[in-house]
Design a protein around this motif. Structure first.
Motif, PDB file in Angstrom:
ATOM      1  N   PHE A   1       0.858  -1.186   0.000  1.00 22.77           N
ATOM      2  CA  PHE A   1       0.000   0.000   0.000  1.00 22.77           C
ATOM      3  C   PHE A   1       0.894   1.236   0.000  1.00 22.77           C
ATOM      4  N   PRO A   2       1.670   1.406  -1.094  1.00 23.83           N
ATOM      5  CA  PRO A   2       2.610   2.521  -1.181  1.00 23.83           C
ATOM      6  C   PRO A   2       1.884   3.867  -1.288  1.00 23.83           C
ATOM      7  N   PRO A   3       2.600   4.960  -1.057  1.00 26.25           N
ATOM      8  CA  PRO A   3       1.996   6.296  -1.082  1.00 26.25           C
ATOM      9  C   PRO A   3       1.195   6.610  -2.346  1.00 26.25           C
ATOM     10  N   PHE A   4       1.616   6.117  -3.507  1.00 29.21           N
ATOM     11  CA  PHE A   4       0.870   6.438  -4.731  1.00 29.21           C
ATOM     12  C   PHE A   4      -0.540   5.846  -4.693  1.00 29.21           C
ATOM     13  N   LYS A   5      -0.723   4.717  -3.996  1.00 33.92           N
ATOM     14  CA  LYS A   5      -2.067   4.156  -3.867  1.00 33.92           C
ATOM     15  C   LYS A   5      -2.944   5.047  -2.991  1.00 33.92           C
ATOM     16  N   ILE A   6      -2.366   5.594  -1.955  1.00 36.41           N
ATOM     17  CA  ILE A   6      -3.105   6.512  -1.085  1.00 36.41           C
ATOM     18  C   ILE A   6      -3.537   7.725  -1.895  1.00 36.41           C
ATOM     19  N   THR A   7      -2.609   8.273  -2.677  1.00 31.62           N
ATOM     20  CA  THR A   7      -2.910   9.438  -3.512  1.00 31.62           C
ATOM     21  C   THR A   7      -4.014   9.107  -4.505  1.00 31.62           C
ATOM     22  N   ARG A   8      -3.941   7.949  -5.122  1.00 33.43           N
ATOM     23  CA  ARG A   8      -4.955   7.533  -6.099  1.00 33.43           C
ATOM     24  C   ARG A   8      -6.331   7.406  -5.439  1.00 33.43           C
ATOM     25  N   LYS A   9      -6.376   6.802  -4.255  1.00 34.43           N
ATOM     26  CA  LYS A   9      -7.653   6.653  -3.541  1.00 34.43           C
ATOM     27  C   LYS A   9      -8.218   8.014  -3.139  1.00 34.43           C
ATOM     28  N   LEU A  10      -7.361   8.910  -2.666  1.00 37.52           N
ATOM     29  CA  LEU A  10      -7.818  10.260  -2.302  1.00 37.52           C
ATOM     30  C   LEU A  10      -8.359  10.995  -3.518  1.00 37.52           C
ATOM     31  N   LYS A  11      -7.693  10.818  -4.658  1.00 39.82           N
ATOM     32  CA  LYS A  11      -8.145  11.459  -5.894  1.00 39.82           C
ATOM     33  C   LYS A  11      -9.518  10.923  -6.304  1.00 39.82           C
ATOM     34  N   GLU A  12      -9.731   9.620  -6.153  1.00 38.87           N
ATOM     35  CA  GLU A  12     -11.032   9.027  -6.465  1.00 38.87           C
ATOM     36  C   GLU A  12     -12.116   9.630  -5.576  1.00 38.87           C
ATOM     37  N   ILE A  13     -11.816   9.784  -4.309  1.00 41.63           N
ATOM     38  CA  ILE A  13     -12.787  10.349  -3.369  1.00 41.63           C
ATOM     39  C   ILE A  13     -13.078  11.808  -3.720  1.00 41.63           C
ATOM     40  N   LEU A  14     -12.023  12.572  -3.967  1.00 40.42           N
ATOM     41  CA  LEU A  14     -12.197  13.998  -4.263  1.00 40.42           C
ATOM     42  C   LEU A  14     -12.919  14.239  -5.583  1.00 40.42           C
ATOM     43  N   ASN A  15     -12.768  13.326  -6.539  1.00 38.52           N
ATOM     44  CA  ASN A  15     -13.387  13.491  -7.852  1.00 38.52           C
ATOM     45  C   ASN A  15     -14.735  12.781  -7.974  1.00 38.52           C
ATOM     46  N   PHE A  16     -15.276  12.322  -6.867  1.00 32.45           N
ATOM     47  CA  PHE A  16     -16.563  11.631  -6.897  1.00 32.45           C
ATOM     48  C   PHE A  16     -17.670  12.577  -7.362  1.00 32.45           C
ATOM     49  N   LYS A  17     -18.454  12.090  -8.309  1.00 28.57           N
ATOM     50  CA  LYS A  17     -19.602  12.865  -8.791  1.00 28.57           C
ATOM     51  C   LYS A  17     -20.758  11.902  -8.989  1.00 28.57           C
ATOM     52  N   GLN A  18     -21.899  12.321  -8.495  1.00 29.13           N
ATOM     53  CA  GLN A  18     -23.110  11.544  -8.685  1.00 29.13           C
ATOM     54  C   GLN A  18     -23.766  12.005  -9.977  1.00 29.13           C
ATOM     55  N   GLY A  19     -24.097  11.055 -10.826  1.00 31.44           N
ATOM     56  CA  GLY A  19     -24.759  11.379 -12.085  1.00 31.44           C
ATOM     57  C   GLY A  19     -26.160  11.924 -11.856  1.00 31.44           C
ATOM     58  N   MET A  20     -26.650  12.701 -12.829  1.00 32.37           N
ATOM     59  CA  MET A  20     -27.973  13.342 -12.720  1.00 32.37           C
ATOM     60  C   MET A  20     -29.085  12.313 -12.487  1.00 32.37           C
ATOM     61  N   ASP A  21     -29.011  11.171 -13.187  1.00 31.72           N
ATOM     62  CA  ASP A  21     -30.089  10.178 -13.055  1.00 31.72           C
ATOM     63  C   ASP A  21     -29.685   8.998 -12.182  1.00 31.72           C
ATOM     64  N   GLU A  22     -28.654   9.145 -11.354  1.00 33.64           N
ATOM     65  CA  GLU A  22     -28.190   8.085 -10.466  1.00 33.64           C
ATOM     66  C   GLU A  22     -28.646   8.326  -9.031  1.00 33.64           C
ATOM     67  N   THR A  23     -28.997   7.249  -8.382  1.00 36.98           N
ATOM     68  CA  THR A  23     -29.232   7.351  -6.939  1.00 36.98           C
ATOM     69  C   THR A  23     -27.854   7.342  -6.272  1.00 36.98           C
ATOM     70  N   LEU A  24     -27.813   7.744  -5.026  1.00 35.89           N
ATOM     71  CA  LEU A  24     -26.527   7.720  -4.305  1.00 35.89           C
ATOM     72  C   LEU A  24     -25.976   6.301  -4.255  1.00 35.89           C
ATOM     73  N   TYR A  25     -26.872   5.332  -4.065  1.00 34.95           N
ATOM     74  CA  TYR A  25     -26.464   3.932  -4.023  1.00 34.95           C
ATOM     75  C   TYR A  25     -25.819   3.506  -5.346  1.00 34.95           C
ATOM     76  N   GLN A  26     -26.399   3.897  -6.463  1.00 30.81           N
ATOM     77  CA  GLN A  26     -25.879   3.541  -7.785  1.00 30.81           C
ATOM     78  C   GLN A  26     -24.538   4.227  -8.049  1.00 30.81           C
ATOM     79  N   ALA A  27     -24.422   5.447  -7.600  1.00 32.31           N
ATOM     80  CA  ALA A  27     -23.192   6.204  -7.821  1.00 32.31           C
ATOM     81  C   ALA A  27     -22.058   5.561  -7.062  1.00 32.31           C
TER      82      ALA A  27
END
Length: 150
Positions: A124-150
């Motif tokens: 679990f090297p630092p680049f994996k942490i950075t990648r996971k943080l980026k995924e969290i920060l870039n999370f977007k729920q689609g217009m026709d998606e429920t939170l569960y689906q997103a």
């Protein structure tokens, strides 16, 4: 043997080099002869239940947490947590993770803390942490998606 030209070594130097390269990376502390140390079969079965392979989808932190729970269930007088973990943790590794452990430089791991840090750094090297943080920060729920689906 790296960048050493074995043709220039004496037999004694060559044997010393081979012997050093064959020493394990994880140094298991000695336990006195008066101590009866044995990992009971039910604990061994539990340790071998969730082996860590070393694939990208495995959680190294979760594996360490699960392994730490098992030795906490038993107590052996005169045997330190350090000695137990250095014996127990390698049992939980298989395939790529076991090859990683076997390829550690000779006598490079002498404490549980070092083994845990080396394992986490490898899986679990630092680049994996950075990648996971980026995924969290870039999370977007689609217009026709429920939170569960997103």
């Amino acid at each position: 043997m790296g960048d050493i030209d074995i043709n220039t070594l004496t037999m004694e130097q060559y044997i010393t080099l081979i012997r050093d390269n064959n020493r394990p990376g994880v140094v298991i502390p000695e336990i006195g002869n008066e101590v009866d140390f044995e990992i009971k079969s039910h604990f061994m079965k539990e340790l071998r239940r969730n082996l860590f392979v070393g694939t990208d989808d495995e959680d190294a932190h979760e594996h360490v947490r699960r392994v730490l729970e098992i030795p906490d269930l038993f107590h052996i007088p005169s045997v330190t947590h350090e000695a137990i973990m250095l014996r127990v943790f390698p049992i939980t590794l298989t395939r790529a993770a076991l090859r990683w452990k076997n390829r550690l430089p000779a006598v490079s791991i002498t404490t549980w803390d070092l083994l845990e840090k080396a394992f986490i750094c490898r899986y679990f090297p630092p680049f994996k942490i950075t990648r996971k943080l980026k995924e969290i920060l870039n999370f977007k729920q689609g217009m026709d998606e429920t939170l569960y689906q997103a």
